[in-house]
Motif scaffolding. Sequence first.
Motif, mmCIF file in Angstrom:
data_model
loop_
_atom_site.group_PDB
_atom_site.id
_atom_site.type_symbol
_atom_site.label_atom_id
_atom_site.label_comp_id
_atom_site.label_asym_id
_atom_site.label_seq_id
_atom_site.Cartn_x
_atom_site.Cartn_y
_atom_site.Cartn_z
ATOM 1 N N UNK A 246 -3.331 2.656 -5.033
ATOM 2 C CA UNK A 246 -3.602 3.413 -6.265
ATOM 3 C C UNK A 246 -4.436 4.659 -5.973
ATOM 4 N N UNK A 247 -4.053 5.371 -4.919
ATOM 5 C CA UNK A 247 -4.664 6.641 -4.515
ATOM 6 C C UNK A 247 -6.102 6.506 -4.005
ATOM 7 N N UNK A 248 -6.544 5.280 -3.731
ATOM 8 C CA UNK A 248 -7.898 5.045 -3.225
ATOM 9 C C UNK A 248 -7.796 4.309 -1.889
ATOM 10 N N UNK A 249 -8.562 4.778 -0.893
ATOM 11 C CA UNK A 249 -8.581 4.112 0.411
ATOM 12 C C UNK A 249 -9.568 2.964 0.392
ATOM 13 N N UNK A 250 -9.132 1.797 0.861
ATOM 14 C CA UNK A 250 -10.013 0.628 0.988
ATOM 15 C C UNK A 250 -9.894 0.086 2.415
ATOM 16 N N UNK A 251 -10.962 -0.489 2.882
ATOM 17 C CA UNK A 251 -11.000 -1.071 4.212
ATOM 18 C C UNK A 251 -10.910 -2.584 4.066
ATOM 19 N N UNK A 252 -9.946 -3.201 4.770
ATOM 20 C CA UNK A 252 -9.746 -4.647 4.647
ATOM 21 C C UNK A 252 -9.610 -5.302 6.008
ATOM 22 N N UNK B 195 0.835 -1.197 0.000
ATOM 23 C CA UNK B 195 0.000 0.000 0.000
ATOM 24 C C UNK B 195 0.874 1.253 0.000
ATOM 25 N N UNK B 196 0.252 2.362 -0.366
ATOM 26 C CA UNK B 196 0.955 3.635 -0.321
ATOM 27 C C UNK B 196 1.002 4.165 1.109
ATOM 28 N N UNK B 197 -0.102 3.987 1.820
ATOM 29 C CA UNK B 197 -0.237 4.357 3.226
ATOM 30 C C UNK B 197 -1.169 3.351 3.872
ATOM 31 N N UNK B 198 -1.120 3.293 5.197
ATOM 32 C CA UNK B 198 -2.064 2.424 5.895
ATOM 33 C C UNK B 198 -2.337 2.964 7.284
ATOM 34 N N UNK B 199 -3.503 2.603 7.792
ATOM 35 C CA UNK B 199 -3.905 3.001 9.134
ATOM 36 C C UNK B 199 -4.584 1.808 9.795
ATOM 37 N N UNK C 119 -7.780 -2.794 8.687
ATOM 38 C CA UNK C 119 -6.847 -1.736 8.284
ATOM 39 C C UNK C 119 -7.407 -0.970 7.092
ATOM 40 N N UNK C 120 -7.180 0.335 7.101
ATOM 41 C CA UNK C 120 -7.483 1.171 5.931
ATOM 42 C C UNK C 120 -6.188 1.259 5.140
ATOM 43 N N UNK C 121 -6.250 0.889 3.872
ATOM 44 C CA UNK C 121 -5.083 0.895 2.996
ATOM 45 C C UNK C 121 -5.314 1.865 1.844
ATOM 46 N N UNK C 122 -4.295 2.635 1.515
ATOM 47 C CA UNK C 122 -4.364 3.486 0.335
ATOM 48 C C UNK C 122 -3.634 2.757 -0.776
#
Length: 187
Positions: free
Chosen positions: A155-161, A108-112, A150-153
Amino acid sequence: LLLGFLLSVSISAQTKNEKEKRIKKSEFPKGANLLLNAIPQQAKRIRFYKETDGDKTSFETKFKFKKHWYSVECDSLGKLEDIEIQIKEDELPEETDDVIEDYFEDNSEKYDIIKIQEQFIYSSKPSDTEFLKHISSNRESLRPNYEIIVALKIDKVWVLKEITFSHQGQFLSERTIKPDSYEYIMY
């Protein structure tokens, strides 16, 4: 057309659309009565839920014990499936945390990280009541999986997994979560 149908079936099988409804203890499956009696007496805030995820219905008892939230999940007959315990990131073993962090950074580009749970899957030995008693008194002696929301960014889109890792931090599985499944998670 067939390819499109098969792709949509595959994607929906990997999507988590969980709905939880609070119920009374009397609505819990009768087969779980012995298990419910094994909940530690010191447990607080005991709640009962009916959960649906597509075609599957399960029942969960949630409670707080020794400063952790526990979730004990049963099938519709009251047979134990797993026990999950919510933990903080600093409670992950350091080497496991490093492997999981590397996975998120590589994918991912970022994660939370939103939520981490130790996951103990029940396999019928010992009895379900003994399993619950052992985990509530001595869970450190077992090797759990780690289920992480986790929320992952990507390809510039946030997804929840929801991603599950082994006790060593190896990737096991992932499911995309529909945002309405977790209404209480705020961005």
